[in-house]
Design a protein around this motif. Structure first.
Motif, PDB file in Angstrom:
ATOM      1  N   GLY A  83      12.307   0.944  -6.511  1.00 31.40           N
ATOM      2  CA  GLY A  83      13.095   0.351  -5.435  1.00 31.40           C
ATOM      3  C   GLY A  83      13.809   1.321  -4.522  1.00 31.40           C
ATOM      4  O   GLY A  83      14.530   0.907  -3.616  1.00 31.40           O
ATOM      5  N   GLU A  84      13.615   2.631  -4.734  1.00 31.86           N
ATOM      6  CA  GLU A  84      14.263   3.607  -3.855  1.00 31.86           C
ATOM      7  C   GLU A  84      13.578   3.637  -2.490  1.00 31.86           C
ATOM      8  O   GLU A  84      12.368   3.422  -2.376  1.00 31.86           O
ATOM      9  CB  GLU A  84      14.236   5.001  -4.491  1.00 31.86           C
ATOM     10  N   ARG A  85      14.361   3.924  -1.448  1.00 34.09           N
ATOM     11  CA  ARG A  85      13.817   4.039  -0.109  1.00 34.09           C
ATOM     12  C   ARG A  85      13.304   5.470   0.079  1.00 34.09           C
ATOM     13  O   ARG A  85      14.083   6.403   0.212  1.00 34.09           O
ATOM     14  CB  ARG A  85      14.866   3.705   0.947  1.00 34.09           C
ATOM     15  N   ILE A  86      12.012   5.603   0.060  1.00 34.36           N
ATOM     16  CA  ILE A  86      11.357   6.890   0.194  1.00 34.36           C
ATOM     17  C   ILE A  86      10.380   6.803   1.377  1.00 34.36           C
ATOM     18  O   ILE A  86       9.689   5.804   1.549  1.00 34.36           O
ATOM     19  CB  ILE A  86      10.573   7.290  -1.069  1.00 34.36           C
ATOM     20  N   GLY A  87      10.308   7.850   2.182  1.00 33.92           N
ATOM     21  CA  GLY A  87       9.335   7.872   3.261  1.00 33.92           C
ATOM     22  C   GLY A  87       9.627   6.856   4.350  1.00 33.92           C
ATOM     23  O   GLY A  87      10.790   6.612   4.713  1.00 33.92           O
TER      24      GLY A  87
ATOM     25  N   ILE B  81       0.858  -1.177   0.000  1.00 33.96           N
ATOM     26  CA  ILE B  81       0.000   0.000   0.000  1.00 33.96           C
ATOM     27  C   ILE B  81       0.897   1.230   0.000  1.00 33.96           C
ATOM     28  O   ILE B  81       1.782   1.358   0.851  1.00 33.96           O
ATOM     29  CB  ILE B  81      -0.922   0.043   1.232  1.00 33.96           C
ATOM     30  N   LEU B  82       0.689   2.115  -0.962  1.00 35.06           N
ATOM     31  CA  LEU B  82       1.396   3.387  -0.995  1.00 35.06           C
ATOM     32  C   LEU B  82       0.467   4.436  -0.391  1.00 35.06           C
ATOM     33  O   LEU B  82      -0.563   4.766  -0.984  1.00 35.06           O
ATOM     34  CB  LEU B  82       1.771   3.768  -2.430  1.00 35.06           C
TER      35      LEU B  82
ATOM     36  N   PHE C 138       4.529   8.174   2.258  1.00 33.23           N
ATOM     37  CA  PHE C 138       5.391   9.135   1.563  1.00 33.23           C
ATOM     38  C   PHE C 138       4.646  10.446   1.362  1.00 33.23           C
ATOM     39  O   PHE C 138       3.417  10.523   1.510  1.00 33.23           O
ATOM     40  CB  PHE C 138       5.859   8.573   0.221  1.00 33.23           C
ATOM     41  N   GLY C 139       5.383  11.488   1.008  1.00 34.54           N
ATOM     42  CA  GLY C 139       4.802  12.808   0.806  1.00 34.54           C
ATOM     43  C   GLY C 139       4.259  12.984  -0.601  1.00 34.54           C
ATOM     44  O   GLY C 139       5.005  12.839  -1.576  1.00 34.54           O
ATOM     45  N   ILE C 140       2.980  13.318  -0.708  1.00 36.37           N
ATOM     46  CA  ILE C 140       2.348  13.477  -2.022  1.00 36.37           C
ATOM     47  C   ILE C 140       2.695  14.821  -2.645  1.00 36.37           C
ATOM     48  O   ILE C 140       2.423  15.062  -3.831  1.00 36.37           O
ATOM     49  CB  ILE C 140       0.818  13.321  -1.897  1.00 36.37           C
ATOM     50  N   ASP C 141       3.330  15.722  -1.879  1.00 37.22           N
ATOM     51  CA  ASP C 141       3.724  17.011  -2.465  1.00 37.22           C
ATOM     52  C   ASP C 141       4.780  16.827  -3.545  1.00 37.22           C
ATOM     53  O   ASP C 141       4.998  17.715  -4.363  1.00 37.22           O
ATOM     54  CB  ASP C 141       4.229  17.969  -1.376  1.00 37.22           C
TER      55      ASP C 141
ATOM     56  N   LYS D 282       9.550   6.539  -7.752  1.00 40.37           N
ATOM     57  CA  LYS D 282      10.827   6.173  -7.132  1.00 40.37           C
ATOM     58  C   LYS D 282      10.673   4.930  -6.262  1.00 40.37           C
ATOM     59  O   LYS D 282      11.538   4.050  -6.244  1.00 40.37           O
ATOM     60  CB  LYS D 282      11.361   7.338  -6.304  1.00 40.37           C
ATOM     61  N   ILE D 283       9.560   4.844  -5.539  1.00 35.44           N
ATOM     62  CA  ILE D 283       9.297   3.674  -4.696  1.00 35.44           C
ATOM     63  C   ILE D 283       9.182   2.427  -5.560  1.00 35.44           C
ATOM     64  O   ILE D 283       9.744   1.371  -5.234  1.00 35.44           O
ATOM     65  CB  ILE D 283       8.023   3.896  -3.863  1.00 35.44           C
TER      66      ILE D 283
END
Length: 234
Positions: A226-230, A155-156, A212-215, A222-223
């Motif tokens: 595979g990037e680590r975001i949030g 879930i994003l 993660f930030g929707i702004d 990016k997620i």
């Protein structure tokens, strides 16, 4: 290109669709979000969306109303947002289906799990509105339920802040951001990520959650790459 997740459920709050306006719908904001949804679909990701309705109606507005009436009004608000998302996504050449937990056959399909799954397999973006279709349950719970039903891998959770913090960073300058946290810790610390029912449902069904930030809508792509975001919740 390798992707980290094949099927995702994106939870977008109503407030996220209002942009700087803080209420109603901001066309540019929805456009920026849908641009990134198109990128995900083009990468081969199967995308389901659960949308909230807080930009039009929130339960606290109806504190003098009977609770179920107020909740049903909120469900109708999510349908308005679902139609707006559907229009914007289809304008970008992506096939969509809007499914509602309350039947509105003139404007949307009724929610049927097998039909939703088949749409996803065919590359259509499926938008779920009306939450669970029941009062006393939030759209966060609706997102957890639909993710479990459609076998989403993650879930994003798009928020107005960029992750999970030990306190509200807008009120506490000493709040600490977590890169990773467990559902149990969220429940024990009473962190306001999702409501307790939604959190427990994700925990019981072992569905990872990325906040993660929707702004910065490109964060969702990016997620996927595979990037680590949030913050990762698992």
């Amino acid at each position: 290109m390798d992707i980290a997740y094949k099927r995702v459920l994106l939870k977008v709050s109503g407030e996220a669709l209002s942009g700087e306006r803080k209420n109603g719908i901001d066309v540019d904001t929805i456009g920026a979000i849908c641009d990134q949804i198109k990128v995900m679909v083009d990468l081969g990701v199967e995308v389901a969306i659960v949308v909230g309705g807080g930009n039009f109606w929130r339960g606290r507005y109806g504190h003098q109303m009977e609770r179920t009436t107020s909740d049903y009004m909120g469900m109708l608000a999510t349908t308005i947002n679902g139609l707006a998302l559907q229009d914007a996504i289809e304008a970008r050449g992506i096939c969509t289906r809007l499914q509602t937990a309350i039947e509105m056959r003139e404007i949307a399909e009724p929610y049927i799990k097998r039909k939703a799954t088949k749409h996803l397999e065919k590359g259509r973006v499926v938008i779920f509105a009306c939450g669970t279709g029941n009062p006393y349950f939030s759209t966060d719970t609706g997102a957890a339920l639909r993710a479990a039903e459609t076998d989403a891998e993650v879930i994003l959770l798009a928020k107005t802040i960029d992750g999970v913090y030990s306190a509200d960073p807008k009120e506490d300058p000493n709040a600490v951001k977590f890169d990773e946290i467990s559902y149990l810790d969220i429940l024990n610390k009473d962190l306001k990520v999702m409501d307790a029912t939604a959190t427990s449902l994700c925990k019981d069904n072992q569905i990872p959650l990325i906040v993660f930030g929707i702004d910065e809508p490109e964060n969702m792509v990016k997620i996927i790459k595979g990037e680590r975001i949030g913050t990762l919740v698992k």
